[in-house]
Design an enzyme around this catalytic site. Structure first.
Site, PDB file in Angstrom:
ATOM      1  N   GLY A  17       0.836  -1.167  -0.056  1.00 18.91           N
ATOM      2  CA  GLY A  17      -0.077  -0.107   0.024  1.00 18.91           C
ATOM      3  C   GLY A  17       0.736   1.213  -0.166  1.00 18.91           C
TER       4      GLY A  17
ATOM      5  N   GLY B 242       1.107   5.285   1.785  1.00 20.81           N
ATOM      6  CA  GLY B 242       0.681   6.071   2.296  1.00 20.81           C
ATOM      7  C   GLY B 242       0.883   7.500   2.260  1.00 20.81           C
ATOM      8  N   THR B 243       0.542   8.525   2.872  1.00 20.72           N
ATOM      9  CA  THR B 243       1.054   9.764   2.512  1.00 20.72           C
ATOM     10  C   THR B 243       2.544  10.007   3.004  1.00 20.72           C
ATOM     11  OG1 THR B 243      -0.814  10.114   4.345  1.00 20.72           O
ATOM     12  CG2 THR B 243       0.075  12.044   3.059  1.00 20.72           C
ATOM     13  N   TYR B 244       2.945   9.337   3.994  1.00 25.62           N
ATOM     14  CA  TYR B 244       4.520   9.400   4.203  1.00 25.62           C
ATOM     15  C   TYR B 244       5.460   8.306   3.701  1.00 25.62           C
ATOM     16  CZ  TYR B 244       1.756  11.615   7.840  1.00 25.62           C
ATOM     17  OH  TYR B 244       0.692  12.605   8.403  1.00 25.62           O
TER      18      TYR B 244
ATOM     19  N   VAL C  69       4.473   1.064   1.676  1.00 25.02           N
ATOM     20  CA  VAL C  69       4.841  -0.151   2.360  1.00 25.02           C
ATOM     21  C   VAL C  69       4.711  -1.627   1.537  1.00 25.02           C
ATOM     22  CG1 VAL C  69       3.777  -1.764   4.316  1.00 25.02           C
ATOM     23  CG2 VAL C  69       3.393   0.868   4.228  1.00 25.02           C
TER      24      VAL C  69
ATOM     25  N   LYS D 267       8.560  -0.587   5.519  1.00 21.36           N
ATOM     26  CA  LYS D 267       7.750   0.752   5.263  1.00 21.36           C
ATOM     27  C   LYS D 267       8.720   1.781   4.710  1.00 21.36           C
ATOM     28  CE  LYS D 267       4.868   4.070   7.372  1.00 21.36           C
ATOM     29  NZ  LYS D 267       3.679   3.965   8.450  1.00 21.36           N
TER      30      LYS D 267
ATOM     31  N   ASP E  74      -1.154  10.618  16.233  1.00 19.71           N
ATOM     32  CA  ASP E  74      -1.823  10.418  15.054  1.00 19.71           C
ATOM     33  C   ASP E  74      -2.720   9.478  15.473  1.00 19.71           C
ATOM     34  OD1 ASP E  74      -2.915  11.089  12.560  1.00 19.71           O
ATOM     35  OD2 ASP E  74      -1.292  10.007  11.321  1.00 19.71           O
TER      36      ASP E  74
HETATM   37  P1  ADP Z   1      -1.839   5.020   5.700  1.00 19.51           P
HETATM   38  O1  ADP Z   1      -1.698   4.996   7.291  1.00 19.51           O
HETATM   39  O2  ADP Z   1      -2.049   6.304   4.976  1.00 19.51           O
HETATM   40  O3  ADP Z   1      -2.862   3.966   4.979  1.00 19.51           O
HETATM   41  P2  ADP Z   1       0.976   3.575   5.921  1.00 19.51           P
HETATM   42  O4  ADP Z   1       1.953   4.185   5.145  1.00 19.51           O
HETATM   43  O5  ADP Z   1       0.483   3.319   7.123  1.00 19.51           O
HETATM   44  O6  ADP Z   1      -0.356   4.307   5.036  1.00 19.51           O
HETATM   45  O7  ADP Z   1       0.283   1.967   5.337  1.00 19.51           O
HETATM   46  C1  ADP Z   1      -0.142   2.167   3.969  1.00 19.51           C
HETATM   47  C2  ADP Z   1      -0.889   0.730   3.616  1.00 19.51           C
HETATM   48  O8  ADP Z   1       0.224  -0.268   3.858  1.00 19.51           O
HETATM   49  C3  ADP Z   1      -1.998   0.504   4.565  1.00 19.51           C
HETATM   50  O9  ADP Z   1      -2.950   0.664   3.973  1.00 19.51           O
HETATM   51  C4  ADP Z   1      -1.777  -0.819   5.318  1.00 19.51           C
HETATM   52  O10 ADP Z   1      -2.870  -1.678   4.386  1.00 19.51           O
HETATM   53  C5  ADP Z   1      -0.411  -1.449   4.582  1.00 19.51           C
HETATM   54  N1  ADP Z   1       0.363  -1.748   5.887  1.00 19.51           N
HETATM   55  C6  ADP Z   1       1.051  -0.652   6.752  1.00 19.51           C
HETATM   56  N2  ADP Z   1       1.787  -1.337   7.563  1.00 19.51           N
HETATM   57  C7  ADP Z   1       1.431  -2.648   7.639  1.00 19.51           C
HETATM   58  C8  ADP Z   1       1.731  -3.649   8.605  1.00 19.51           C
HETATM   59  N3  ADP Z   1       2.512  -3.570   9.441  1.00 19.51           N
HETATM   60  N4  ADP Z   1       1.341  -5.098   8.068  1.00 19.51           N
HETATM   61  C9  ADP Z   1       0.713  -5.190   6.800  1.00 19.51           C
HETATM   62  N5  ADP Z   1       0.240  -3.979   6.037  1.00 19.51           N
HETATM   63  C10 ADP Z   1       0.565  -2.852   6.501  1.00 19.51           C
END
Ligand code: ADP
Length: 312
Positions: free
Chosen positions: A14, A16-18, A21, A37, A134
């Protein structure tokens, strides 16, 4: 560099903003899954905390608790990007469950279990002088065994030194407490507790409780649904640099006013909710006090984590 070689990066999970992953695994053990990440370059310097970023990660690395996502490793890749190796949490997040009204049903015992896990996570952070800054359903990830884990410490920092000014520009708007909306630069654990209260309310009504489109609207919603911050209920509030409220003052709502909309968690649950959304951060319940609240001990008992509803 050794740390980087320990892991194999797989498909993108996925964005995210920052960060982006990725799924990954320990080199030589394809069953040992991790999430990698990769922090976006320009985001590493948000909040003017670039020198702090690595230091904060150090704190997170030391936060070992069943309800806090485990940071397994940190390394920087050749392009200077910061990579966090996290435990892999395959069952989505609390926001997905809250929103899937058609397929996911849950009740007071489930909310009590999820809130208990959240309260313990926040207590542990604060006990270690870490502010998350957050907390929201989207940052509460779910492990294979149903355990909820507080994740996304991208905005976290230490509050060990109360003399230092901090930015007020943290916490996603709907979960942001009034002191931050009013521009406070000295704040503490109470900012996270407000967010916990917003998550609690959202779990009950299955929609964000106070969903302002702007900061001005967010303040207006707080005034309307919780009450107008004034010198009477919050001494000193009018001195905050960005204090402005709608001219029509709304008295702070009592417990009874919440019973109609939030009564599903019973009077004790509503009592806890009301204490998490005290306008004056000094009067807001602390994480430790939350854990001592009678709601946890009154019926229904919290659902066992293995029996909690999960995404379909
Ligand atoms: P956001 O908080 O904007 O969704 P993140 O960077 O936290 O962005 O995560 C992006 C995506 O990656 C999330 O939608 C989540 O589904 C997936 N993700 C993040 N961390 C994990 C993790 N530890 N295990 C499985 N999936 C994760």
């Amino acid at each position: 560099e050794d740390e980087k070689r320990k892991y194999v990066k797989g498909k993108k999970l996925g964005e995210g903003t920052y960060a982006n992953v990725y799924l990954g695994h320990v080199r030589g053990d394809p069953s040992a899954l991790v999430a990698i990440k990769k922090i976006k370059v320009q985001q590493q310097y948000r909040d003017g905390m670039a020198p702090d970023a690595v230091r904060e990660l150090k704190y997170l690395r030391e936060l070992h608790h069943p309800n806090i996502i485990s940071l397994l490793s940190v390394f920087s890749s050749k392009d200077q990007n910061l990579n966090l190796v996290l435990e892999y949490l395959p069952l989505g997040d609390l926001e997905m469950l809250i929103r899937d009204v058609d397929r996911v049903r849950y009740g007071a015992a489930d909310i009590k279990a999820w809130m208990g896990m959240l309260a313990r996570a926040v207590w542990f952070c604060h006990d270690n002088f870490v502010l998350h800054r957050d907390i929201k359903p989207n940052n509460l990830l779910i492990a294979a065994d149903g355990e909820v884990k507080l994740a996304d410490f991208g905005l976290a920092r230490s509050f060990a030194d109360p003399g230092r000014r901090m930015t007020a520009n943290v916490i996603t708007r709907w979960y942001r407490p009034p002191e931050l909306l009013f521009g406070a630069r000295h704040y503490g654990g109470a900012v996270d507790i407000w967010s916990v209260g917003m998550v609690f309310a959202e779990l009950i009504i299955r929609a964000p409780f106070l969903a302002g489109n702007t900061e001005v609207e967010q303040i207006a919603l707080i005034c309307k649904h919780i009450g107008t911050p004034t010198e009477d209920n919050w001494p000193g509030v009018t001195q905050l640099r960005e204090y402005t409220v709608p001219s029509e003052v709304v008295p702070v709502w009592g417990k009874d006013a919440y019973m109609g909309r939030f009564g599903a968690v019973g009077p004790d649950g509503v009592d806890l909710l009301v204490r998490t959304v005290a306008l004056d951060p000094k009067k807001r319940i602390t994480a430790r006090e939350m854990l001592e609240h009678r709601w946890w001990r009154t019926d229904p008992k919290p659902t066992r984590k293995e029996d909690l509803p999960r995404k379909s």
